[in-house]
Design a protein around this motif. Structure first.
Motif, short mmCIF file in Angstrom:
data_model
loop_
_atom_site.label_atom_id
_atom_site.label_comp_id
_atom_site.label_asym_id
_atom_site.label_seq_id
_atom_site.Cartn_x
_atom_site.Cartn_y
_atom_site.Cartn_z
N LEU A 42 52.57 52.46 39.99
CA LEU A 42 52.06 52.29 38.62
C LEU A 42 52.01 53.60 37.86
O LEU A 42 52.19 53.63 36.65
N ARG A 43 51.76 54.67 38.58
CA ARG A 43 51.69 55.98 37.93
C ARG A 43 53.03 56.37 37.32
O ARG A 43 53.09 57.00 36.26
N ASN A 44 54.12 55.99 37.99
CA ASN A 44 55.45 56.36 37.51
C ASN A 44 56.19 55.23 36.81
O ASN A 44 57.22 55.47 36.18
N ASN A 45 55.68 54.00 36.95
CA ASN A 45 56.34 52.84 36.36
C ASN A 45 55.29 51.94 35.71
O ASN A 45 54.79 51.00 36.34
N PRO A 46 54.93 52.22 34.47
CA PRO A 46 53.90 51.44 33.79
C PRO A 46 54.23 49.94 33.78
O PRO A 46 55.39 49.55 33.66
N ALA A 47 53.19 49.13 33.91
CA ALA A 47 53.35 47.68 33.90
C ALA A 47 52.40 47.08 32.86
O ALA A 47 51.49 47.75 32.36
N ASP A 48 52.65 45.82 32.52
CA ASP A 48 51.80 45.12 31.55
C ASP A 48 50.70 44.32 32.23
O ASP A 48 49.62 44.15 31.69
N LEU A 49 51.01 43.83 33.44
CA LEU A 49 50.08 42.94 34.12
C LEU A 49 50.03 43.27 35.61
O LEU A 49 51.07 43.48 36.24
N LEU A 50 48.83 43.29 36.17
CA LEU A 50 48.64 43.53 37.59
C LEU A 50 47.91 42.34 38.21
O LEU A 50 46.81 42.00 37.81
N LEU A 51 48.56 41.69 39.19
CA LEU A 51 47.94 40.63 39.98
C LEU A 51 47.37 41.30 41.22
O LEU A 51 48.11 41.78 42.07
N LEU A 52 46.05 41.33 41.32
CA LEU A 52 45.40 42.22 42.28
C LEU A 52 44.41 41.49 43.18
O LEU A 52 43.47 40.84 42.71
N ASP A 53 44.64 41.61 44.49
CA ASP A 53 43.70 41.10 45.47
C ASP A 53 42.49 42.04 45.52
O ASP A 53 42.60 43.21 45.16
N ILE A 54 41.35 41.55 45.97
CA ILE A 54 40.15 42.38 46.02
C ILE A 54 39.89 42.94 47.41
O ILE A 54 39.76 44.14 47.60
N GLN A 55 39.84 42.07 48.40
CA GLN A 55 39.48 42.51 49.74
C GLN A 55 40.72 42.94 50.52
O GLN A 55 41.46 42.11 51.03
N MET A 56 40.94 44.27 50.57
CA MET A 56 42.09 44.83 51.27
C MET A 56 41.61 45.97 52.16
O MET A 56 40.66 46.67 51.81
N PRO A 57 42.25 46.18 53.31
CA PRO A 57 41.76 47.18 54.26
C PRO A 57 41.92 48.62 53.81
O PRO A 57 41.10 49.47 54.12
N GLU A 58 42.98 48.94 53.06
CA GLU A 58 43.23 50.33 52.68
C GLU A 58 42.37 50.80 51.52
O GLU A 58 41.84 51.91 51.53
#
Length: 232
Positions: A42-58
């Motif tokens: 995302l830092r190098n390739n801007p996007a319009d929409l992010l589909l984002l999970d909440i509970q992730m290990p990292e």
């Protein structure tokens, strides 16, 4: 809308990719199972929409959303309904509870394309105060933990130790990743696979370690960039 998916479940990603490719107003840019890689993209390739999970290990999805706030619109996708209010606090467009139907997905996209945030449709969510305490099971007791007393936490084996400002500590069987989802994303941050810190409790940060009073904790490479962004 250029769309990015971040979810640690490969099957969930496949389903969302199918939905995105099927929708005429969306264009799939990339998918990631590791949120750190997603942030770098995302830092190098801007996007319009992010589909984002909440509970992730990292890295907790709520922390990711805070780091990209203002850069793109966010729709949360998660199996845990209790995260909804935290998502609304971050101006999420919508909150999709797994398993996600295509019809429900399309309704969320309509909100994203029209610029209508879910928080505007949920007065209860906007009125909900930030949590000041939570309950933690320790042995045979369930204790009320005041969040302003919590300085940091460390996991070892099956146990999570919570350290308090008065020098006391609480030992619980709760998983570190699960516990972090219960904490305000603007006050607590994971810095290592075994450690998290309360930002107000930090005395100073030096090189690759965080110092809290006389205690120091390592900041691992996998969490360093996200932690650095969070503290500015």
């Amino acid at each position: 809308m250029k769309t990015i998916i971040i979810d640690d479940e490969p099957l969930a990603i496949k389903l969302l990719e199918a939905y995105v490719n099927k929708h005429p107003e969306l264009s799939l840019s990339a998918s990631f199972t590791n949120p750190i890689d997603g942030l770098e993209h995302l830092r190098n390739n801007p996007a319009d929409l992010l589909l984002l999970d909440i509970q992730m290990p990292e890295l907790n999805g709520l922390h990711v959303a805070r780091l990209v706030r203002g850069q793109c619109k966010v729709i949360f996708t998660t199996a845990y309904e209790e995260h909804a209010l935290k998502g609304f606090d971050l101006d999420a467009i919508d909150y999709l509870l797994k398993p996600i139907s295509y019809d429900r997905f399309c309704r969320a996209v309509v909100k994203a394309t029209s610029g209508e945030a879910a928080v505007k449709q949920s007065p209860a969510a906007t009125a909900a105060p930030a949590p000041t305490s939570l309950f933690v099971k320790s042995g045979t007791r369930t204790l009320r933990l005041q969040l302003d007393e919590l300085t940091h936490g460390s996991s070892s084996g099956d146990y999570l130790t919570l350290y308090l400002a008065d020098g006391n500590k609480i030992l619980t069987l709760e998983n570190l990743t699960d516990f972090l989802t219960r904490l305000p994303a603007d006050r607590f941050c994971r810095i290592h696979r075994s450690h998290f810190v309360a930002l107000p409790a930090i005395t100073f940060v030096e090189r690759r370690r965080v110092v809290i009073g006389e205690t120091w904790l390592p900041v691992s490479d996998g969490y360093r960039e996200a932690f650095t962004k969070l503290i500015g």
